[in-house]
Design a protein around this motif. Sequence first.
Motif, short mmCIF file in Angstrom:
data_model
loop_
_atom_site.label_atom_id
_atom_site.label_comp_id
_atom_site.label_asym_id
_atom_site.label_seq_id
_atom_site.Cartn_x
_atom_site.Cartn_y
_atom_site.Cartn_z
N VAL A 6 0.84 -1.20 0.00
CA VAL A 6 0.00 0.00 0.00
C VAL A 6 0.88 1.25 0.00
O VAL A 6 1.91 1.30 0.66
N VAL A 7 0.45 2.26 -0.75
CA VAL A 7 1.05 3.59 -0.67
C VAL A 7 -0.04 4.56 -0.22
O VAL A 7 -1.16 4.56 -0.76
N ILE A 8 0.26 5.36 0.78
CA ILE A 8 -0.68 6.35 1.32
C ILE A 8 -0.34 7.72 0.75
O ILE A 8 0.81 8.16 0.82
N LEU A 56 -3.98 4.46 -1.35
CA LEU A 56 -5.01 5.12 -0.56
C LEU A 56 -4.84 6.61 -0.78
O LEU A 56 -3.81 7.19 -0.44
N LEU A 57 -5.85 7.24 -1.37
CA LEU A 57 -5.70 8.60 -1.87
C LEU A 57 -6.70 9.57 -1.26
O LEU A 57 -7.92 9.32 -1.29
N ASP A 58 -6.20 10.66 -0.71
CA ASP A 58 -7.06 11.73 -0.22
C ASP A 58 -7.49 12.60 -1.41
O ASP A 58 -6.92 12.50 -2.50
N GLY A 66 -6.50 15.21 -5.33
CA GLY A 66 -6.92 13.85 -5.66
C GLY A 66 -7.45 13.70 -7.08
O GLY A 66 -7.15 12.71 -7.76
N VAL A 67 -8.25 14.66 -7.53
CA VAL A 67 -8.80 14.58 -8.88
C VAL A 67 -7.68 14.66 -9.92
O VAL A 67 -7.65 13.87 -10.88
N GLN A 68 -6.76 15.58 -9.73
CA GLN A 68 -5.62 15.71 -10.65
C GLN A 68 -4.75 14.46 -10.63
O GLN A 68 -4.26 13.99 -11.67
#
Length: 217
Positions: A6-8, A56-58, A66-68
Amino acid sequence: MKKKTVVIVDDHLLFAQSLESLITKLDGYEVLAILKNGKELTQYYLHKRRKPDLILLDVKMPVMDGVQTMTWLKEHQTEQKVLVLTMEDDEETIIKMLRAGARGYLLKDIHPENFEFAMKMVIEQGFYYSSKIQSALQYSDQPEKEVTRDLAEKLTEREWTFLKYACSELTYKDIAGEMELSPKTVENYRESVFKKLQVRTRVGLVIYCMKNNFFKL
Protein backbone atom coordinates in the motif's frame (compact mmCIF):
# COMPACT_ATOMS: atom_id res chain seq x y z
CA MET A 1 2.75 -15.35 2.25
CA LYS A 2 3.46 -12.35 0.06
CA LYS A 3 2.23 -9.16 1.69
CA LYS A 4 -0.17 -6.81 -0.07
CA THR A 5 1.50 -3.45 -0.58
CA VAL A 6 0.00 0.00 0.00
CA VAL A 7 1.05 3.59 -0.67
CA ILE A 8 -0.68 6.35 1.32
CA VAL A 9 -1.15 9.76 -0.33
CA ASP A 10 -2.41 12.28 2.21
CA ASP A 11 -1.09 15.68 3.28
CA HIS A 12 -2.25 15.28 6.89
CA LEU A 13 0.86 13.64 8.32
CA LEU A 14 -0.62 12.66 11.69
CA PHE A 15 -3.55 10.90 10.01
CA ALA A 16 -1.27 9.25 7.44
CA GLN A 17 1.09 7.93 10.12
CA SER A 18 -1.83 6.63 12.18
CA LEU A 19 -3.18 4.94 9.05
CA GLU A 20 0.23 3.38 8.40
CA SER A 21 0.29 2.04 11.96
CA LEU A 22 -3.17 0.53 11.51
CA ILE A 23 -2.30 -1.12 8.19
CA THR A 24 1.01 -2.60 9.37
CA LYS A 25 -0.83 -4.27 12.26
CA LEU A 26 -3.12 -6.03 9.82
CA ASP A 27 -2.14 -9.51 8.73
CA GLY A 28 -0.52 -9.55 5.31
CA TYR A 29 -0.15 -5.81 4.58
CA GLU A 30 2.87 -3.56 4.11
CA VAL A 31 3.04 0.23 3.60
CA LEU A 32 5.66 1.14 1.00
CA ALA A 33 5.50 4.92 1.37
CA ILE A 34 3.62 7.91 2.76
CA LEU A 35 3.39 10.79 0.26
CA LYS A 36 1.96 14.27 0.81
CA ASN A 37 0.32 14.88 -2.58
CA GLY A 38 -0.09 13.70 -6.14
CA LYS A 39 3.12 15.35 -7.28
CA GLU A 40 5.11 13.22 -4.88
CA LEU A 41 3.27 10.18 -6.22
CA THR A 42 4.26 10.98 -9.80
CA GLN A 43 7.87 11.27 -8.66
CA TYR A 44 7.51 7.92 -6.90
CA TYR A 45 6.62 6.31 -10.23
CA LEU A 46 9.21 8.26 -12.21
CA HIS A 47 11.93 6.91 -9.92
CA LYS A 48 10.60 3.42 -10.72
CA ARG A 49 9.97 2.53 -7.13
CA ARG A 50 7.97 -0.58 -6.28
CA LYS A 51 4.42 -0.40 -7.64
CA PRO A 52 1.87 -0.97 -4.85
CA ASP A 53 -1.14 -3.25 -4.96
CA LEU A 54 -3.22 -0.33 -3.71
CA ILE A 55 -3.04 3.44 -3.34
CA LEU A 56 -5.01 5.12 -0.56
CA LEU A 57 -5.70 8.60 -1.87
CA ASP A 58 -7.06 11.73 -0.22
CA VAL A 59 -8.95 14.34 -2.29
CA LYS A 60 -8.09 17.73 -0.80
CA MET A 61 -4.31 18.15 -1.03
CA PRO A 62 -1.95 20.98 -2.01
CA VAL A 63 0.19 21.06 -5.18
CA MET A 64 -1.70 18.20 -6.88
CA ASP A 65 -5.06 17.15 -5.46
CA GLY A 66 -6.92 13.85 -5.66
CA VAL A 67 -8.80 14.58 -8.88
CA GLN A 68 -5.62 15.71 -10.65
CA THR A 69 -3.79 12.68 -9.31
CA MET A 70 -6.47 10.27 -10.51
CA THR A 71 -6.40 11.92 -13.94
CA TRP A 72 -2.63 11.40 -14.11
CA LEU A 73 -2.93 7.79 -12.97
CA LYS A 74 -5.65 7.09 -15.53
CA GLU A 75 -3.25 8.19 -18.27
CA HIS A 76 0.07 6.85 -16.99
CA GLN A 77 -0.76 3.95 -14.62
CA THR A 78 -4.02 2.63 -16.01
CA GLU A 79 -4.02 -0.64 -14.03
CA GLN A 80 -3.24 0.94 -10.67
CA LYS A 81 -5.97 0.28 -8.10
CA VAL A 82 -6.93 3.31 -6.02
CA LEU A 83 -9.16 3.54 -2.97
CA VAL A 84 -10.21 7.07 -2.09
CA LEU A 85 -10.12 7.84 1.63
CA THR A 86 -11.38 11.32 2.38
CA MET A 87 -13.76 13.59 4.28
CA GLU A 88 -15.29 14.87 1.04
CA ASP A 89 -18.74 13.37 0.55
CA ASP A 90 -20.33 15.76 -1.96
CA GLU A 91 -21.82 14.23 -5.09
CA GLU A 92 -19.68 16.24 -7.53
CA THR A 93 -16.39 15.11 -5.98
CA ILE A 94 -17.45 11.47 -5.77
CA ILE A 95 -18.48 11.43 -9.44
CA LYS A 96 -15.22 13.10 -10.51
CA MET A 97 -13.13 10.55 -8.64
CA LEU A 98 -15.12 7.57 -9.91
CA ARG A 99 -15.01 8.84 -13.50
CA ALA A 100 -11.26 9.31 -13.17
CA GLY A 101 -10.84 5.65 -12.27
CA ALA A 102 -11.06 5.29 -8.48
CA ARG A 103 -12.02 1.72 -7.57
CA GLY A 104 -13.64 2.67 -4.28
CA TYR A 105 -14.65 5.64 -2.17
CA LEU A 106 -14.48 5.74 1.63
CA LEU A 107 -15.01 8.42 4.24
CA LYS A 108 -12.36 8.72 6.93
CA ASP A 109 -14.77 7.91 9.74
CA ILE A 110 -15.06 4.30 8.52
CA HIS A 111 -14.68 1.51 11.09
CA PRO A 112 -11.26 -0.20 10.95
CA GLU A 113 -12.80 -3.62 10.19
CA ASN A 114 -14.76 -2.17 7.27
CA PHE A 115 -11.62 -0.40 6.11
CA GLU A 116 -9.68 -3.68 6.00
CA PHE A 117 -12.52 -5.33 4.10
CA ALA A 118 -12.61 -2.44 1.62
CA MET A 119 -8.89 -2.76 0.88
CA LYS A 120 -9.25 -6.51 0.40
CA MET A 121 -12.21 -6.07 -1.96
CA VAL A 122 -10.47 -3.47 -4.15
CA ILE A 123 -7.27 -5.51 -4.39
CA GLU A 124 -8.98 -8.85 -5.02
CA GLN A 125 -12.31 -7.96 -6.65
CA GLY A 126 -11.63 -4.57 -8.22
CA PHE A 127 -14.34 -2.45 -6.58
CA TYR A 128 -15.69 -1.42 -3.20
CA TYR A 129 -18.10 1.28 -2.08
CA SER A 130 -18.91 2.24 1.50
CA SER A 131 -22.40 1.68 2.85
CA LYS A 132 -23.12 5.38 2.41
CA ILE A 133 -22.13 5.29 -1.26
CA GLN A 134 -23.59 1.84 -1.81
CA SER A 135 -26.94 3.06 -0.45
CA ALA A 136 -27.21 5.03 -3.68
CA LEU A 137 -27.90 1.67 -5.31
CA GLN A 138 -31.08 -0.31 -4.78
CA TYR A 139 -30.84 -3.15 -7.25
CA SER A 140 -30.55 -6.70 -5.99
CA ASP A 141 -27.78 -9.25 -6.31
CA GLN A 142 -29.14 -10.34 -9.67
CA PRO A 143 -26.21 -11.22 -12.00
CA GLU A 144 -24.92 -8.05 -13.67
CA LYS A 145 -25.39 -9.37 -17.22
CA GLU A 146 -29.05 -10.05 -16.45
CA VAL A 147 -29.45 -6.63 -14.84
CA THR A 148 -27.88 -4.99 -17.87
CA ARG A 149 -29.98 -6.87 -20.37
CA ASP A 150 -33.33 -6.69 -18.55
CA LEU A 151 -33.19 -3.06 -17.44
CA ALA A 152 -31.21 -1.46 -20.26
CA GLU A 153 -33.78 -2.65 -22.78
CA LYS A 154 -36.38 -0.58 -20.98
CA LEU A 155 -34.58 2.71 -21.67
CA THR A 156 -35.71 4.88 -24.56
CA GLU A 157 -33.20 6.48 -26.92
CA ARG A 158 -33.59 9.84 -25.17
CA GLU A 159 -33.15 8.21 -21.78
CA TRP A 160 -29.89 6.66 -23.00
CA THR A 161 -28.78 10.13 -24.07
CA PHE A 162 -29.67 11.52 -20.67
CA LEU A 163 -27.84 8.62 -18.99
CA LYS A 164 -24.62 9.37 -20.88
CA TYR A 165 -24.76 13.04 -19.95
CA ALA A 166 -25.63 12.22 -16.33
CA CYS A 167 -22.41 10.20 -16.06
CA SER A 168 -20.41 13.24 -17.16
CA GLU A 169 -19.49 16.27 -15.07
CA LEU A 170 -22.31 18.35 -16.57
CA THR A 171 -24.89 19.84 -14.22
CA TYR A 172 -28.55 19.06 -14.81
CA LYS A 173 -28.92 22.59 -16.19
CA ASP A 174 -26.09 21.90 -18.65
CA ILE A 175 -27.71 18.61 -19.64
CA ALA A 176 -30.95 20.43 -20.38
CA GLY A 177 -29.01 22.76 -22.67
CA GLU A 178 -27.22 19.91 -24.45
CA MET A 179 -30.47 18.02 -25.00
CA GLU A 180 -32.36 21.21 -25.90
CA LEU A 181 -34.96 20.48 -23.26
CA SER A 182 -36.47 22.33 -20.33
CA PRO A 183 -35.02 21.61 -16.86
CA LYS A 184 -38.39 20.12 -15.92
CA THR A 185 -38.25 17.62 -18.81
CA VAL A 186 -34.70 16.62 -17.84
CA GLU A 187 -35.94 16.15 -14.29
CA ASN A 188 -38.61 13.79 -15.63
CA TYR A 189 -35.96 11.83 -17.55
CA ARG A 190 -33.89 11.63 -14.39
CA GLU A 191 -36.74 10.23 -12.31
CA SER A 192 -37.65 7.74 -15.05
CA VAL A 193 -34.07 6.47 -15.43
CA PHE A 194 -33.57 6.28 -11.66
CA LYS A 195 -36.73 4.19 -11.39
CA LYS A 196 -35.91 1.87 -14.28
CA LEU A 197 -32.33 1.27 -13.15
CA GLN A 198 -33.36 1.16 -9.48
CA VAL A 199 -30.89 3.75 -8.20
CA ARG A 200 -31.48 6.59 -5.78
CA THR A 201 -28.91 9.22 -6.71
CA ARG A 202 -26.68 10.40 -9.53
CA VAL A 203 -23.72 8.77 -7.79
CA GLY A 204 -25.62 5.50 -7.82
CA LEU A 205 -26.24 5.98 -11.52
CA VAL A 206 -22.53 6.43 -12.25
CA ILE A 207 -21.63 3.35 -10.19
CA TYR A 208 -24.30 1.32 -11.96
CA CYS A 209 -22.96 2.31 -15.39
CA MET A 210 -19.38 1.57 -14.35
CA LYS A 211 -20.20 -1.88 -13.01
CA ASN A 212 -22.23 -2.79 -16.07
CA ASN A 213 -19.90 -1.24 -18.66
CA PHE A 214 -22.67 0.71 -20.37
CA PHE A 215 -20.13 3.04 -21.92
CA LYS A 216 -16.60 4.24 -21.21
CA LEU A 217 -16.64 6.90 -18.49
